[in-house]
Design a protein around this motif. Structure first.
Motif, short mmCIF file in Angstrom:
data_model
loop_
_atom_site.label_atom_id
_atom_site.label_comp_id
_atom_site.label_asym_id
_atom_site.label_seq_id
_atom_site.Cartn_x
_atom_site.Cartn_y
_atom_site.Cartn_z
N PHE A 77 0.87 -1.17 0.00
CA PHE A 77 0.00 0.00 0.00
C PHE A 77 0.91 1.22 0.00
N VAL A 115 2.93 -5.04 2.58
CA VAL A 115 2.11 -5.55 3.69
C VAL A 115 2.04 -7.08 3.63
N PRO A 150 -0.31 -12.41 14.07
CA PRO A 150 -0.62 -11.32 14.99
C PRO A 150 -1.40 -10.19 14.31
N ASN A 151 -1.89 -9.25 15.09
CA ASN A 151 -2.60 -8.09 14.52
C ASN A 151 -1.72 -7.41 13.49
N GLY A 152 -2.32 -7.10 12.34
CA GLY A 152 -1.58 -6.37 11.32
C GLY A 152 -0.66 -7.24 10.48
N ALA A 153 -0.74 -8.57 10.65
CA ALA A 153 0.16 -9.47 9.91
C ALA A 153 -0.18 -9.51 8.42
N GLY A 154 -1.41 -9.18 8.08
CA GLY A 154 -1.80 -9.19 6.67
C GLY A 154 -2.86 -10.24 6.33
N LYS A 155 -3.49 -10.82 7.35
CA LYS A 155 -4.46 -11.89 7.11
C LYS A 155 -5.65 -11.40 6.29
N THR A 156 -6.21 -10.26 6.71
CA THR A 156 -7.38 -9.76 5.98
C THR A 156 -6.98 -9.37 4.55
N THR A 157 -5.79 -8.82 4.40
CA THR A 157 -5.32 -8.43 3.06
C THR A 157 -5.23 -9.68 2.17
N HIS A 210 -8.33 -15.32 16.06
CA HIS A 210 -7.31 -15.13 17.09
C HIS A 210 -7.52 -16.12 18.23
N1 LIG Z 1 -5.99 0.00 2.38
C1 LIG Z 1 -4.88 0.05 3.12
N2 LIG Z 1 -4.02 1.09 3.03
C2 LIG Z 1 -2.89 1.13 3.76
N3 LIG Z 1 -2.51 0.18 4.64
C3 LIG Z 1 -3.33 -0.88 4.78
C4 LIG Z 1 -4.56 -1.00 4.03
N4 LIG Z 1 -5.14 -2.18 4.38
C5 LIG Z 1 -4.33 -2.76 5.30
N5 LIG Z 1 -3.26 -1.98 5.54
C6 LIG Z 1 -2.16 -2.29 6.47
O1 LIG Z 1 -1.73 -3.60 6.21
C7 LIG Z 1 -1.36 -4.26 7.41
C8 LIG Z 1 -2.08 -5.60 7.47
O2 LIG Z 1 -3.45 -5.38 7.66
P1 LIG Z 1 -4.50 -6.58 7.74
O3 LIG Z 1 -5.85 -5.97 8.01
O4 LIG Z 1 -4.37 -7.42 6.53
O5 LIG Z 1 -3.97 -7.37 9.02
P2 LIG Z 1 -4.63 -8.57 9.85
O6 LIG Z 1 -3.59 -9.65 9.93
O7 LIG Z 1 -5.95 -8.95 9.26
O8 LIG Z 1 -4.80 -7.90 11.27
P3 LIG Z 1 -5.86 -8.15 12.47
O9 LIG Z 1 -5.47 -9.44 13.11
O10 LIG Z 1 -5.58 -6.99 13.37
O11 LIG Z 1 -7.24 -8.15 11.88
C9 LIG Z 1 -1.70 -3.31 8.55
O12 LIG Z 1 -0.52 -2.69 8.97
C10 LIG Z 1 -2.64 -2.32 7.91
O13 LIG Z 1 -2.52 -1.05 8.50
#
Ligand SMILES: Nc1ncnc2c1ncn2[C@@H]1O[C@H](COP(=O)(O)OP(=O)(O)OP(=O)(O)O)[C@@H](O)[C@H]1O
Length: 303
Positions: free
Chosen positions: A5, A10, A29-36, A184
């Motif tokens: 991004f 990410v 962990p939080n922010g690892a990128g799972k949702t991405t 989690h």
């Molecule tokens: N559209 C975006 N623009 C900029 N950064 C983004 C965007 N989407 C996600 N990120 C960043 O990418 C990283 C991974 O986010 P993601 O939501 O994939 O994590 P996650 O593993 O699902 O976290 P959680 O367990 O907290 O849900 C985070 O640092 C987030 O801030």
């Protein structure tokens, strides 16, 4: 797959496979990128680079085919507030091109399957968070997908609904669906997943790293009918020092593997102490997750 991004990486060459008929946990962990990662699989976000196939289709060039075979349950899903539960599911089915009659039948089935029968005629705005999760699951299943992507599906669900969800996920896998699920609550994933993908700072852990973390020393919790007898018996068989910790739930002993644990239990029983419980203090997934994140934060400290 990789995704940045604004030039910030990410997801970095994350590599994994989810097989038909299996449940794969996506852990990190939080922010690892799972949702991405899940958004990329769901064809809602393009990878910056890489190779992704869902049910054989490329989400970048052929999102319609991916969506036809894939059910997606996001971490939070907006619901059309004025539609009833039954009509929200029916409308979703219509959007998948299912005819009106079959959509109504499918909605009736799914309302029962996810335990929303009593609320079928209520507008979705009255649903609690857990009930909205159930509705979201029903919508993900509406077109009988062969691939299911579930982002934190159990969040907000009560214990009975969690147990139902686990059973449903196992049943769908038994019918051949490929399922990727993030949560989690690792103890819960443990009960449904056949395998796990560990994601740390956008990177998937290699099989070797996971094997090393899995075989690292871990703590087992031991309880005896007489609480004080356990540390004494451990001392008598030579298990002492920082391998042993006593807390109000019992005794924790660090053990190097299943064979070590079995030998320890045999020795304790032979010493005459009455053991009422003997088990790993945390499940396999949590142990591996904690060990991987401990090692990656130590690498971070060294850098
Ligand atoms: N559209 C975006 N623009 C900029 N950064 C983004 C965007 N989407 C996600 N990120 C960043 O990418 C990283 C991974 O986010 P993601 O939501 O994939 O994590 P996650 O593993 O699902 O976290 P959680 O367990 O907290 O849900 C985070 O640092 C987030 O801030």
């Amino acid at each position: 797959m990789s995704r940045s991004f604004d030039g910030v990486p990410v997801v970095r060459e994350a590599t994994f496979e989810v097989r038909p008929g299996s449940v794969t946990a996506l852990v990190g962990p939080n922010g690892a990128g799972k949702t991405t990662v899940m958004l990329i699989l769901a064809s809602l976000l393009q990878p910056t680079s890489g190779f992704v196939r869902v049910g054989g289709f490329d989400p970048v060039t052929d999102p319609a085919s991916v969506r036809a075979v894939m059910g997606w349950m996001p971490d939070t899903l907006g619901s059309w507030p004025t539609l009833t539960v039954q009509s929200a599911i029916r409308t979703t089915a219509r959007m998948y091109g299912i005819d009106a009659e079959a959509s109504a039948r499918r909605a009736d089935e799914l309302v029962e399957l996810v335990g929303l029968g009593a609320l079928a005629g209520s507008p979705t705005r009255v649903l609690s968070r857990g009930q909205k999760q159930r509705l979201s699951l029903a919508r993900a299943l509406v077109h009988r997908p062969s691939v299911l992507i579930l982002d934190e599906p159990a969040s907000g669900l009560d214990p009975a609904a969690r147990a139902d969800l686990r059973e449903l996920i196992r049943r769908l896998a038994g019918e051949g669906v490929a399922i990727l699920v993030s949560s989690h609550v690792l103890a819960e994933l443990e009960e449904m997943a056949d395998s796990a993908v560990y994601l740390t700072a956008g990177v998937t852990a290699s099989a070797d790293t996971v094997a090393r973390a899995t075989s690292a020393r871990r703590q087992w919790r031991i309880r005896g009918l007489d609480r004080d007898a356990v540390p004494a018996a451990l001392a008598a068989i030579g298990v002492t020092g920082d391998r042993v910790q006593v807390d109000n739930l019992g005794t924790l002993v660090s053990v190097s593997g299943e064979a070590d644990a079995a030998a320890l239990l045999r020795a304790l029983v032979a010493s005459g102490v009455e053991i009422s419980s003997f088990s790993p203090a945390v499940g396999e997934l949590e142990h591996t997750f904690l060990d991987l994140n401990r090692s990656s934060s130590m690498e971070g400290d060294l850098r």
